[in-house]
Design a protein around this motif. Sequence first.
Motif, PDB file in Angstrom:
ATOM      1  N   ASP A   1       0.830  -1.202   0.000  1.00  0.00           N
ATOM      2  CA  ASP A   1       0.000   0.000   0.000  1.00  0.00           C
ATOM      3  C   ASP A   1       0.870   1.260   0.000  1.00  0.00           C
ATOM      4  O   ASP A   1       0.541   2.254  -0.667  1.00  0.00           O
ATOM      5  CB  ASP A   1      -0.929   0.016   1.211  1.00  0.00           C
ATOM      6  CG  ASP A   1      -2.017  -1.045   1.128  1.00  0.00           C
ATOM      7  OD1 ASP A   1      -2.276  -1.546   0.019  1.00  0.00           O
ATOM      8  OD2 ASP A   1      -2.604  -1.372   2.187  1.00  0.00           O
TER       9      ASP A   1
ATOM     10  N   ASP B   1      -7.940   3.059  -7.999  1.00  0.00           N
ATOM     11  CA  ASP B   1      -8.105   1.781  -7.315  1.00  0.00           C
ATOM     12  C   ASP B   1      -6.843   0.941  -7.498  1.00  0.00           C
ATOM     13  O   ASP B   1      -6.432   0.668  -8.633  1.00  0.00           O
ATOM     14  CB  ASP B   1      -9.315   1.045  -7.898  1.00  0.00           C
ATOM     15  CG  ASP B   1      -9.633  -0.251  -7.154  1.00  0.00           C
ATOM     16  OD1 ASP B   1      -8.892  -0.602  -6.212  1.00  0.00           O
ATOM     17  OD2 ASP B   1     -10.612  -0.904  -7.528  1.00  0.00           O
TER      18      ASP B   1
ATOM     19  N   SER C   1      -6.367  -2.130  -6.189  1.00  0.00           N
ATOM     20  CA  SER C   1      -6.602  -3.545  -5.890  1.00  0.00           C
ATOM     21  C   SER C   1      -6.150  -4.453  -7.032  1.00  0.00           C
ATOM     22  O   SER C   1      -5.627  -5.552  -6.783  1.00  0.00           O
ATOM     23  CB  SER C   1      -8.080  -3.786  -5.580  1.00  0.00           C
ATOM     24  OG  SER C   1      -8.902  -3.398  -6.664  1.00  0.00           O
TER      25      SER C   1
ATOM     26  N   LYS D   1      -2.384  -4.819  -6.941  1.00  0.00           N
ATOM     27  CA  LYS D   1      -1.995  -5.656  -5.806  1.00  0.00           C
ATOM     28  C   LYS D   1      -2.252  -7.130  -6.110  1.00  0.00           C
ATOM     29  O   LYS D   1      -1.432  -8.001  -5.791  1.00  0.00           O
ATOM     30  CB  LYS D   1      -2.754  -5.229  -4.552  1.00  0.00           C
ATOM     31  CG  LYS D   1      -2.195  -5.832  -3.273  1.00  0.00           C
ATOM     32  CD  LYS D   1      -3.052  -5.457  -2.071  1.00  0.00           C
ATOM     33  CE  LYS D   1      -3.093  -3.973  -1.841  1.00  0.00           C
ATOM     34  NZ  LYS D   1      -3.884  -3.627  -0.610  1.00  0.00           N
TER      35      LYS D   1
END
Length: 249
Positions: A115, A124, A126, A129
């Motif tokens: 993060d 975003d 996500s 990740k």
Amino acid sequence: MSRAAEAQVAEVAQDPVLIGEGMTGGYGRGADILHGCTIAVERGKIAVIVGPNGAGKSTAMKAVFGMLNIREGSVRLGGKDITALSPQARVAQGMAFVPQVRNIFPSLSVEENLDMGAFLRRDDISETKAQIFDLFPILKDKRRQAAGELSGGQRQQVAVGRALMTRPEVLMLDEPTAGVSPIVMDELFDRIIEVARTGISILMVEQNARQALEIADVGYVLVQGANAHTGTGAELLSDPVVRRSFLGG
């Protein structure tokens, strides 16, 4: 840099996404460490900087990233002159740098480290990740564990993953396999190849020269801060002078 060395660099990096050209400089007001050094990498390719201890390998990497002032030469990213930009500004332009040491936040969890890598982003994160967890599955398993509790190889994966969270055009790695076992080294190199296949350019300083040149699209052998030999990884591995002088025969 000699004309022969200039010709070698031009031949192997015909359309570089990143180039530090004719760099001369050092730290602060000290003596010059780099002497007309040129380092370049094309899009989606792996460029490796090797050479003896004290050759200026990490200094060349840091010069490209703006961590020291160069007295002569220039650095260009995507054709744009970024010589005057700070390292932070270069990150915003698409560069990511993973230093050899102190490259993670040991008290934070693996996921918190990732993060932190996205601190410049407002979208975003996500999906990025998830891609990193696909690349380094062990990080997904240990996502809630403190990064400082991981093995050396796993900490390097965290460091690379955190850098990739910026979605860089160029990923710069300073001795990524330092202190890890041969098996972990091979695994890291496999992951580096996978990253390059996504279109990200890799510029890497590596002490394990033979293994690094095996995966390199282009290699730069530095001696006393200057280009000594340049070629594809295969060319340098088969060059008798390079083998005898830098690869142990």
